[in-house]
Design a protein around this motif. Sequence first.
Motif, mmCIF file in Angstrom:
data_model
loop_
_atom_site.group_PDB
_atom_site.id
_atom_site.type_symbol
_atom_site.label_atom_id
_atom_site.label_comp_id
_atom_site.label_asym_id
_atom_site.label_seq_id
_atom_site.Cartn_x
_atom_site.Cartn_y
_atom_site.Cartn_z
ATOM 1 N N ARG A 35 1.618 -6.994 -4.010
ATOM 2 C CA ARG A 35 3.079 -6.868 -3.959
ATOM 3 C C ARG A 35 3.500 -5.441 -4.308
ATOM 4 O O ARG A 35 4.414 -4.885 -3.696
ATOM 5 N N TYR A 36 2.824 -4.848 -5.291
ATOM 6 C CA TYR A 36 3.135 -3.459 -5.659
ATOM 7 C C TYR A 36 2.858 -2.527 -4.474
ATOM 8 O O TYR A 36 3.660 -1.655 -4.160
ATOM 9 N N ARG A 37 1.720 -2.722 -3.822
ATOM 10 C CA ARG A 37 1.377 -1.882 -2.667
ATOM 11 C C ARG A 37 2.419 -2.002 -1.560
ATOM 12 O O ARG A 37 2.634 -1.062 -0.801
ATOM 13 N N PHE A 65 -1.127 3.779 -10.625
ATOM 14 C CA PHE A 65 -0.114 3.429 -9.627
ATOM 15 C C PHE A 65 -0.215 4.317 -8.383
ATOM 16 O O PHE A 65 -0.034 3.840 -7.266
ATOM 17 N N VAL A 66 -0.557 5.576 -8.574
ATOM 18 C CA VAL A 66 -0.756 6.456 -7.418
ATOM 19 C C VAL A 66 -1.943 5.950 -6.591
ATOM 20 O O VAL A 66 -1.863 5.847 -5.360
ATOM 21 N N GLY A 67 -3.054 5.651 -7.272
ATOM 22 C CA GLY A 67 -4.235 5.143 -6.570
ATOM 23 C C GLY A 67 -3.998 3.787 -5.924
ATOM 24 O O GLY A 67 -4.469 3.518 -4.810
ATOM 25 N N ALA A 68 -3.272 2.918 -6.612
ATOM 26 C CA ALA A 68 -2.981 1.580 -6.076
ATOM 27 C C ALA A 68 -2.108 1.682 -4.839
ATOM 28 O O ALA A 68 -2.353 0.984 -3.835
ATOM 29 N N ARG A 69 -1.120 2.557 -4.880
ATOM 30 C CA ARG A 69 -0.227 2.730 -3.730
ATOM 31 C C ARG A 69 -1.017 3.245 -2.527
ATOM 32 O O ARG A 69 -0.759 2.864 -1.391
ATOM 33 N N ALA A 70 -2.037 4.076 -2.787
ATOM 34 C CA ALA A 70 -2.865 4.626 -1.714
ATOM 35 C C ALA A 70 -3.939 3.631 -1.262
ATOM 36 O O ALA A 70 -4.689 3.920 -0.326
#
Length: 191
Positions: free
Chosen positions: A12-14, A62-67
């Motif tokens: 969900r965050y992604r 969060f940066v890595g998760a978004r990527a």
Amino acid sequence: MNEEATAEILERYRQGDPAAADELFARYVERLTRLARARLSPMLAVRTDPEDIVMSAYRSFFVGARAGRFTLSRSGDLWRLLATITLRKLYRQARRHRTAGRSAAMEALLAEKDAFSREPSPEEVVGLSDELESLLSRLDPLARRVVELRLQEESLAAIAELTGRSERTIRRTLAEIRGSLAKRMERAGDE
């Protein structure tokens, strides 16, 4: 919350759900802070808050998760990932302070009096006392007296008068002490 639910929150965050970020943060922030606090040396804790380390770890996560760099496949993967990121941040911070030749006790000794506005921890008191004792033991009697008076916030003129020396001699003595401390901090960084 099971790992399947955690994987769903991560997905969900992604997808851009800000509430998912809040859930991921709230789930582990206290536990990560305790981990960082437990691993933070007392001398580094003088200058670094475990909360700052955890916040930096979350930013990286969060940066890595978004990527899309992280995948959760087993129970406990998210905790292990966040703990690893947090500890790497903490160790990098410790290494940065060590390689820069910084001595927390030495910095506290030379810092402005505002640094002493809060009540120090017992570890800080012992560390600073040891560092001050070590410094004073290596100085000749005049230099020792100059440091003691300077720590009592005496002006250069007052120190000169109290020691029977010129202000120029007092300035030179303080400059020599600073140079000696700088060399000591360099050596500490090399160890």
